[in-house]
Write an enzyme that holds these catalytic residues in place. Structure first.
Site, short mmCIF file in Angstrom:
data_model
loop_
_atom_site.label_atom_id
_atom_site.label_comp_id
_atom_site.label_asym_id
_atom_site.label_seq_id
_atom_site.Cartn_x
_atom_site.Cartn_y
_atom_site.Cartn_z
N ASP A 295 5.40 -30.22 14.29
CA ASP A 295 4.58 -30.31 15.50
C ASP A 295 4.90 -31.59 16.28
O ASP A 295 4.05 -32.43 16.50
CB ASP A 295 3.10 -30.25 15.09
CG ASP A 295 2.16 -30.03 16.26
OD1 ASP A 295 2.65 -29.79 17.37
OD2 ASP A 295 0.94 -30.11 16.04
N LYS A 297 5.83 -31.94 19.39
CA LYS A 297 5.40 -31.92 20.80
C LYS A 297 6.30 -32.79 21.67
O LYS A 297 5.87 -33.77 22.29
CB LYS A 297 3.95 -32.36 20.95
CG LYS A 297 2.95 -31.39 20.33
CD LYS A 297 1.53 -31.69 20.78
CE LYS A 297 0.52 -30.85 20.05
NZ LYS A 297 0.39 -31.21 18.61
N ASP A 300 9.99 -34.98 26.89
CA ASP A 300 10.86 -35.93 27.58
C ASP A 300 11.99 -35.21 28.30
O ASP A 300 12.01 -33.99 28.38
CB ASP A 300 11.40 -36.93 26.53
CG ASP A 300 11.56 -38.33 27.12
OD1 ASP A 300 12.16 -38.45 28.21
OD2 ASP A 300 11.09 -39.29 26.49
#
Ligand code: S5P
Length: 452
Positions: A295, A297, A300
């Site tokens: 996870d 996430k 960028d």
């Protein structure tokens, strides 16, 4: 003073209105549920509320003030404190002993009493209260309510000659929430329908079975997770948010038989070591047949995400089957996730998240067009071609003090069409994680079968 709209949003954030599918006391199904009791737990808001209510009223008319038990008691008390109008207390039932009084406090017959109510629906409980107050020789001319559900209550009381002042009604509240994108057009339409007296038809959501989804799935990891779900009769992903490798591995071994994937936040481990952490974790994944979902996430530009995915301490690309990623960097930023299934963050479970309906609409355009994405993390229904992963699932709690908001497995599976529930503390914080994993697995599977 802030605008009424700002004040409403402040109240809303305390969790006073929930949207979904609720059965009311009368047995009617409603697309929303109102409970103003949380307001009393926030003194600043309660004080402001009292002043908003007082501002609407011809205060010179009232000798005493009385709240309809129980929800309106703190509101009436706050109004009394702000206005110096004395408070009386009405009991729900007369005391069975002693004075047998139904109304407590100091009052005289013939005094005019302002009644305070939190929510008015049909007006039934208000009519009862008025009768009881009037039986004591007290006069009632005005009633003030915080929220009018617009289901005839106000009209009923006005027909009897009472003046009803309401601070908010459900139509304006829905409009405010739509403006700030807290609810979508479908919900607005359903609520308007309900308010107009139409019985709301909640579509019985028929979902595609895991077998049907498997037939059309293209991504190898979408296929894998669906195959595991079918084989294990499970739609449970356990979130293993531990800070030591030992806890992580022990947990993975305990809950492994019941889950389709183990979700990690690998960067929270204090003692990460590729050999000591990842190798045994991979062995457990093979032993119990579950996927590893990191996870991370990502959020960028593509180049940075590529580096974060394959390099550094964790070398996620070496071991993860699934990774979570925001799509905020645009479509190209997701090209780097090769040989892994991307689960895109569409909407978050936390209070005040910025993933409103406008964001989700734009994010969905990226998601639907990107071949690396197998599904979404979200708190709402999405199209059948994608897999829906829903966190914020807990059988015991409604949230935490850091903004997390929970629903039950049944709620998310039946209302959003969730394919995979993600459960963290509900399992790993319990006394017996293995038993608890089994309970979530069974609840999740039962709800899935019931929506087929
Ligand atoms: O919107 C989200 C997205 C995620 S992935 N809300 C979440 O809670 N999560 C994650 O799910 C979160 O980072 C945590 O690992 C897990 C939920 O944990 P719980 O303990 O609140 O069930």
């Amino acid at each position: 003073m802030e605008s009424k709209k700002e004040f409403f949003l402040e109240c809303y954030k305390l969790g006073i209105i929930k949207f979904g599918r609720f059965t009311l006391k009368s047995g009617i199904e409603s697309p929303f549920y109102v409970d103003l009791r949380p307001l009393a737990s926030d003194p600043k808001t309660l004080k402001k509320l009292a002043n908003y209510l007082l501002e609407m009223l011809p205060l010179d008319n009232f000798d005493i003030i009385c709240g309809v038990p129980y929800a309106a008691l703190p509101m009436a008390t706050a109004m009394s404190l702000e206005s110096f109008i004395p408070l009386i207390i009405k009991r729900k039932e007369a005391k069975a002993y002693g004075t047998k009084k139904l109304i407590e406090g100091i009052f005289e017959k013939g005094q005019n009493c302002l009644l305070v109510e939190d929510v008015i629906t049909s007006g039934k409980s208000l009519v009862e209260t008025i009768d009881e107050v009037e039986n004591e020789g007290i006069k009632v001319s005005d009633i003030v309510v915080v929220l009018d559900r617009q289901q005839g209550g106000k009209e009923k009381l006005e027909a009897k000659g009472y003046k009803v002042h309401s601070l908010f009604n459900i139509s304006e509240v829905v409009e405010i929430l739509r403006e700030v994108n807290y609810i979508d057009e479908d919900e607005v339409a359903r609520i308007k329908d309900f308010v107009n007296g139409n019985q709301v038809i909640f579509e019985e959501k028929k979902r595609l079975s895991y077998e049907q989804k498997l037939e059309t799935a293209e991504h190898s990891f979408a296929k894998k997770i669906l195959e595991i779900a079918i084989e294990k009769r499970s739609n449970l992903i356990a979130s293993a948010d531990f800070i030591t490798t030992k806890e992580l591995l022990d947990f993975a071994d305990f809950v492994g038989p019941h889950i389709v994937a183990l979700k990690t936040h690998i960067d929270i481990l204090n003692d990460f070591d590729a050999d000591e952490t990842i190798l045994p974790l991979k062995d457990l994944a093979t032993k119990h047949n579950f996927l590893l979902m990191e996870d991370r996430k990502f959020a960028d530009i593509g180049n940075t995400q590529e580096l974060q995915f394959s390099y550094g301490t964790y070398k996620i690309s070496n071991w993860a089957d699934l990774v979570t990623s925001h799509v905020i960097g645009g479509s190209k930023s997701l090209d780097c996730f090769m040989n892994v299934g991307v689960v895109a963050i569409l909407g978050m479970s936390s209070k005040g998240t910025l993933t409103d309906s406008h964001y989700r609409e734009e994010a969905m355009k990226v998601i639907q067009s990107h071949p690396n994405i197998i599904g979404c993390v979200a708190q709402n229904e999405i199209s059948d071609e994608l897999l829906l992963f829903t966190p914020g699932v807990n059988l015991g709690e409604t949230g935490d003090d850091k903004g997390q908001q929970y629903n039950s497995p049944e709620h998310v599976i039946k209302n959003y069409g969730t394919d995979f529930i993600i459960v963290g503390r509900g399992i790993y914080k319990s006394e017996e994680p293995e038993q608890e994993a089994l309970r979530y697995k069974n609840e999740g599977w039962k709800a899935y079968l019931e929506t087929l």
